[in-house]
Design an enzyme around this catalytic site. Structure first.
Site, PDB file in Angstrom:
ATOM      1  N   HIS A  93      77.325 -16.806  40.361  1.00 38.66           N
ATOM      2  CA  HIS A  93      76.580 -17.120  39.138  1.00 38.66           C
ATOM      3  C   HIS A  93      77.119 -18.349  38.426  1.00 38.66           C
ATOM      4  CE1 HIS A  93      75.387 -12.601  39.213  1.00 38.66           C
ATOM      5  NE2 HIS A  93      74.679 -13.328  40.048  1.00 38.66           N
ATOM      6  N   CYS A 104      66.434 -33.173  36.898  1.00 38.32           N
ATOM      7  CA  CYS A 104      67.486 -34.199  36.745  1.00 38.32           C
ATOM      8  C   CYS A 104      68.629 -33.994  37.725  1.00 38.32           C
ATOM      9  CB  CYS A 104      67.981 -34.151  35.298  1.00 38.32           C
ATOM     10  SG  CYS A 104      69.427 -35.163  35.033  1.00 38.32           S
ATOM     11  N   ARG A 123      82.406 -17.661  24.718  1.00 34.23           N
ATOM     12  CA  ARG A 123      82.879 -17.121  26.007  1.00 34.23           C
ATOM     13  C   ARG A 123      83.817 -18.104  26.703  1.00 34.23           C
ATOM     14  NH1 ARG A 123      78.195 -14.959  29.110  1.00 34.23           N
ATOM     15  NH2 ARG A 123      79.759 -14.615  30.729  1.00 34.23           N
TER      16      ARG A 123
END
Ligand code: BV8
Ligand code: ZN
Length: 294
Positions: free
Chosen positions: A130, A143, A79
């Protein structure tokens, strides 16, 4: 006598739309994969929505990454590769131009393909709900390491192995489901440079993951500040939440026009949902947006 569907007065009514646009001070846009279709990027639910016989929504989850990080990285490397080759289209440019003309215009996009920024859409008027294919972050939740503007293609040397027979400039050889996927050991996937233990992952929001909370608060504050005159709902099936909820959240009954721009805007069930003040335009966003917004 079969009741004929009464076509709402504002269906494909460009003149009435332009009147409303001229009188609008605050406009919200919610964009989906249909906006990037004209740039050659497959939508999720359209024919192109499948990748190697996988449903994209099966791979866009933390569980899928935990279970098979190599397969998920091959999906995202593909993608990234396609998005890097794609160009912003006239729809992206029309939205960026509207933003420059209207300080009180805010664009919420579900697309992770980086085409809005590449159309020079003003940063402070764009929320990437998103995330982005070109943000990389650590899979370890605790993290917090993240890297922006990572355009490496393929993403890492191990994925080159999967694409050794690719001719330069061709999509990674991952489209054809019959094509055997090279066996790539998980150990060859890059680790987080900060905590050294977590795997690097695409900086997108997967299903079941929270959207950025500060961003959600900023969007709610923008909507609540003053009446929203118009919500443009562009190229989205409006299935995924919370993105799909913003049109109704921003609506002030009897005032706010929800304007659907979608190939399938003319289906009876979609037309039935139109309120008197709403608009619906059936067609390709790349054709309609310049007509409507410029
Ligand atoms: C969350 C990034 C909560 C990755 C994506 C209610 C409230 C809250 C959550 C939920 C809820 N109900 C269900 C949920 C869970 C879930 C959800 O919505 N599921 C759906 C399937 C029911 N939501 C979530 O998981 C979200 N997280 O809310 O967290 C939470 C709370 C506490 C603790 C933990 C969690 C996160 C969702 C984000 C998922 N990530 N993308 C990636 O891209 O790989 S979603 C991804 O799919 C896209 O970003 C987009 O959102 C969606 C695809 O939709 P569209 O963009 O609309 O594309 P689609 O193909 O469907 O439609 C294209 C449309 O365009 C069609 O209408 C077509 O007609 C039209 N079209 C096509 N060509 C053209 C065109 N129109 C014009 N011109 C054309 N040329
Ligand atoms: Zn880390």
């Amino acid at each position: 006598m079969k009741a004929t569907l009464a076509i709402p007065k504002n269906y494909n009514n460009v003149a009435a739309f332009h009147e409303k646009l001229a009188a609008s001070k605050r406009i919200l846009a919610v964009c989906g994969a249909g906006l990037s279709a004209a740039s050659g990027l497959p939508t999720f639910r359209g024919a192109g929505g499948l990748w190697r016989n996988y449903d994209a929504t099966e791979l866009a989850t933390p569980g899928a990454f935990r279970q098979d990080p190599v397969l998920v990285w091959l999906f995202y490397a593909y993608r990234r590769h396609m998005a890097l080759k794609a160009k912003p289209n006239a729809g992206h440019h029309a939205l960026a131009a509207l933003a420059k003309k209207m300080p009180e215009f805010l664009c919420l996009s579900q697309n992770v393909d980086n085409l809005h920024p590449r159309a020079n859409h003003p940063d402070d008027q764009l929320k990437l709900l998103h995330g982005s294919l070109f943000d990389i972050k650590c899979f370890n939740k605790s993290c917090g390491w993240i890297e922006h503007h990572n355009y490496a293609d393929p993403f890492c040397p191990a994925l080159v192995a999967a694409s050794e027979d690719v001719e330069p400039g061709k999509a990674l050889p991952l489209l054809d489901p019959k094509q055997k996927l090279a066996k790539i050991p998980e150990s060859e996937l890059p680790k987080c440079p900060s905590c050294k233990t977590g795997l690097q992952r695409p900086g997108v929001v997967w299903f079941g993951e929270q959207l950025d909370e500060q961003m959600l608060r900023d969007i709610d504050a923008w909507i609540d500040r003053h009446v929203v005159d118009m919500v443009l709902v562009i190229g989205t099936s409006s299935v995924v939440y919370p993105a799909a909820g913003y049109a109704e959240k921003a609506r002030t009954e009897g005032h706010t026009s929800v304007v659907t721009v979608n190939l399938d805007a003319a289906t009876p069930e979609n037309l039935y949902q139109l309120e008197d003040e709403d608009f619906a335009f059936a067609g390709d966003a790349v054709v309609l947006l310049p007509q409507l917004l410029e």
